[in-house]
Enzyme design. Structure first.
Site, mmCIF file in Angstrom:
data_model
loop_
_atom_site.group_PDB
_atom_site.id
_atom_site.type_symbol
_atom_site.label_atom_id
_atom_site.label_comp_id
_atom_site.label_asym_id
_atom_site.label_seq_id
_atom_site.Cartn_x
_atom_site.Cartn_y
_atom_site.Cartn_z
ATOM 1 C CG HIS A 380 -54.094 -47.833 28.754
ATOM 2 N ND1 HIS A 380 -53.651 -47.261 29.920
ATOM 3 C CD2 HIS A 380 -55.407 -47.480 28.644
ATOM 4 C CE1 HIS A 380 -54.646 -46.605 30.498
ATOM 5 N NE2 HIS A 380 -55.723 -46.716 29.735
ATOM 6 C CD GLU A 381 -57.510 -47.910 25.462
ATOM 7 O OE1 GLU A 381 -58.516 -48.411 26.005
ATOM 8 O OE2 GLU A 381 -57.119 -46.751 25.710
ATOM 9 C CG HIS A 384 -59.366 -50.067 29.835
ATOM 10 N ND1 HIS A 384 -59.686 -49.765 31.142
ATOM 11 C CD2 HIS A 384 -58.700 -48.985 29.350
ATOM 12 C CE1 HIS A 384 -59.227 -48.556 31.438
ATOM 13 N NE2 HIS A 384 -58.625 -48.060 30.370
ATOM 14 C CG HIS A 387 -61.016 -55.034 34.659
ATOM 15 N ND1 HIS A 387 -60.804 -53.840 35.305
ATOM 16 C CD2 HIS A 387 -61.659 -55.824 35.558
ATOM 17 C CE1 HIS A 387 -61.284 -53.915 36.537
ATOM 18 N NE2 HIS A 387 -61.813 -55.108 36.715
#
Length: 590
Positions: A380-381, A384, A387
């Site tokens: 998940h991180e 981020h 991105h």
């Protein structure tokens, strides 16, 4: 702990002295920017100077803020780190006041003048989108004196969130309950997940009622605190000439209000899959009725597998390989170049997040303990951070930051790709069932539950805007009613659950939570495209990752092949929930 498992923030500022020097330099630039008062629209040169200074100032400030906050979070008992962080917070308040003239003065210009200035100074062309977006909000910018007051009122308005934190974290005395072994166990938020996933149902009930009952005892203070926050939202919206607090919040990212209504309406009309899942849980758990404290405990026997950090790294790399060799190479760099602070430590911030400035690495804070959830958190991180990397390396500073509406898409997509990879490579039906149940729980909490919260805060703001008072009984009744609508009339809404709204800190950032639900919907649609279409869909997604804020969020997601103004992405997420539930059912009956 080996230093390779800690992030290397000192690449940004080798010493605190250098950080302080850079803060002083930034404040000098702020004074230079403040010196542009009255000059902004006078010529092409002055406009270019103002915009260039604006970019430079906020690039510096963001850099300083990322370091000071992250440096503090790695050891919150470090006095020097705390001092740096508070110095930055104090500086930001002063900065806001010094440059409060900018917006009103920019608004005195026109797009026609800007275009004429671009003919004289072509360097201004890169600010075209920025200027268009800014001028589109002309009616919501106030005269300079009023803007100064709004900055100061913003400080006052933020006190409701601080009051909530002080009350719930520092002042409330939480009780203890007996754990399954008869030992004292504190009913606090930090123990929430641990307690509600415990197989002992009587213990779960004791914990839940003790924790929520504590909030109930402070219902009047918590209601006044929330009501004050809602009133502050309404005051700000009215002062800035918005039709509602919701309209103001969504306009920040140019999100049509129909997107919000589309989410809530479509989910409300399709709660049956969630209610079917609740009924399946009841059957498998062998209980007569389902309470809220029954929703978190796994209905599949946990394999109790622990993952090393190295194993987690390899799983994530394999899961995201479909996104391209350069993507996976960046992930490898995150591991090898110390972008990540991996393990729990004394006085370290709990939880996980990704952060970064325009010039820094996109750093990640974890508290990795080897659970399956920790593996998903890593994915998940990293979503981020990737991105952030692609946006900062593809866009000028003025457009590098992606919107909050898009923020959870890349992170959730990585989780979906990891889940797909693990399901395809599951070693047993038990492992597959565990993953399917986790996926359903994640969708329940991120999609259905966050939509219910969005429904709640929309209703409370509308009530307050209509002049209706928000009192404890009103809020409790509303929250209880929404739980019945979403979870079904067979779901037991205990008295304690009716007051659950009072423990949700996100409500102090109005109209934020809906973006969790829209984010997972967009990510589901993109993941389905990638897994079905392959390379063309990956190419679309990579353009999305690199877009930053160069397009409005709705248009940026269209680049990735998703239209969030339509019901389809929401319906696709519901269909994914139904499909996952259908795959889980036969595995539980074996």
């Amino acid at each position: 702990m080996n230093d390779s498992a800690k992030w290397d923030l000192r690449r940004m500022y080798p010493t605190d002295e250098l950080w302080n020097e850079k803060l002083s330099d930034a404040l000098v630039k702020i004074d230079e920017l403040a010196g542009q008062r009255g000059k902004i629209n006078s010529s092409a040169d002055e406009l270019l100077r103002t915009l260039t200074l604006y970019e430079s100032v906020f690039e510096d400030i963001t850099d300083l803020a990322v370091f000071s906050r992250s440096n503090f979070d790695q050891n919150m008992a470090d006095t020097a780190a705390k001092t740096l962080n508070e110095s930055l917070m104090n500086a930001l308040t002063a900065v806001g006041e010094k440059i409060s003239f900018l917006a009103p003065e920019f608004m005195q210009g026109s797009y026609e003048t800007f275009e004429a200035y671009c003919e004289q100074r072509p360097e201004l062309r890169k600010y075209d989108i920025f200027i268009k977006d800014f001028l589109s909000k002309k009616e919501h910018i106030l005269p300079e004196e009023q803007e100064m007051l709004m900055v100061r009122m913003g400080d006052v308005g933020s006190c409701f969130s601080k009051l909530y934190d002080d009350l719930t974290v520092n002042d409330i005395e939480y009780p203890t309950v007996a754990d399954p072994d008869g030992n004292d166990f504190r009913a606090i938020e930090a123990h929430y997940a641990l307690a509600l996933t415990n197989p002992d149902r009587a213990f779960r009930e004791r914990f839940f009622k003790a924790l929520l009952g504590t909030y109930q005892k402070h219902k009047n203070t918590l209601t006044t605190c929330y009501y004050g926050s809602v009133k502050n939202d309404i005051f700000t919206a009215k002062s800035r000439n918005y039709t509602s607090a919701r309209a103001m919040s969504l306009s920040e990212n140019f999100i049509p209000e129909t997107v919000y209504d589309n989410l809530v309406t479509t989910v409300r009309e399709n709660t049956k899959p969630l209610q079917d899942y609740i009924e399946l849980r009841r059957e498998v758990m062998g209980i007569d009725e389902v309470h809220f404290y029954d929703l978190f405990v796994p209905i599949v026997s946990d394999i109790n597998r622990k993952y090393t950090y190295e194993e987690a790294q390899e799983l994530v790399l394999k899961a995201v390989a479909i996104l391209g060799d350069d993507y996976t190479e960046l992930v490898r760099r995150a591991f090898s170049e110390r972008w990540i602070d991996v393990y729990p430590a004394e006085n370290k911030q709990t939880g996980a997040y990704s952060t970064g400035s325009y010039t820094s690495y996109p750093y990640i804070l974890l508290n990795f303990s080897g659970t399956l959830d920790d593996v998903f958190t890593l994915a998940h991180e990293l979503g981020h951070s990737m991105h952030t990397w692609f946006s900062t390396h593809s866009q000028p500073f003025i457009y590098h930051e992606y919107s909050l509406f898009c923020a959870e898409v890349a992170s959730t997509l990585n989780e979906l790709l990891l889940c797909d990879y693990l399901l395809r490579n599951a070693a047993s039906d038990d492992e597959k069932a565990l993953l399917l149940d986790k996926k359903l729980n994640d969708l329940r909490s991120t999609f259905y539950r966050q939509t219910m919260f969005a429904d709640f805060e929309d209703r409370t703001h509308r009530m307050a805007e209509e002049g209706l008072p928000l009192i404890p009984d009103t809020l409790n009744e509303l929250h209880g009613e929404l739980n019945t609508i979403y979870y079904g009339d067979k779901f037991v809404v205990d008295e304690e659950l009716r007051s659950e709204w009072s423990r949700i800190p996100h409500f102090y950032r109005a109209f934020y939570v809906y973006q969790y639900a829209t984010g997972i919907s967009a990510a589901t649609a993109i993941a389905n495209r990638i897994l079905t279409l392959g390379a063309p869909a990956v190419e679309d997604y990579r353009r999305f990752l690199s877009g930053g804020g160069s397009l409005h969020p709705i248009d940026m997601l269209r680049v990735a092949g998703v239209d969030m103004e339509a019901p389809q992405p929401i319906l696709d997420t519901i269909a994914d929930f139904e499909k996952t539930l259908a795959e889980l059912r036969p595995l539980l009956k074996k």
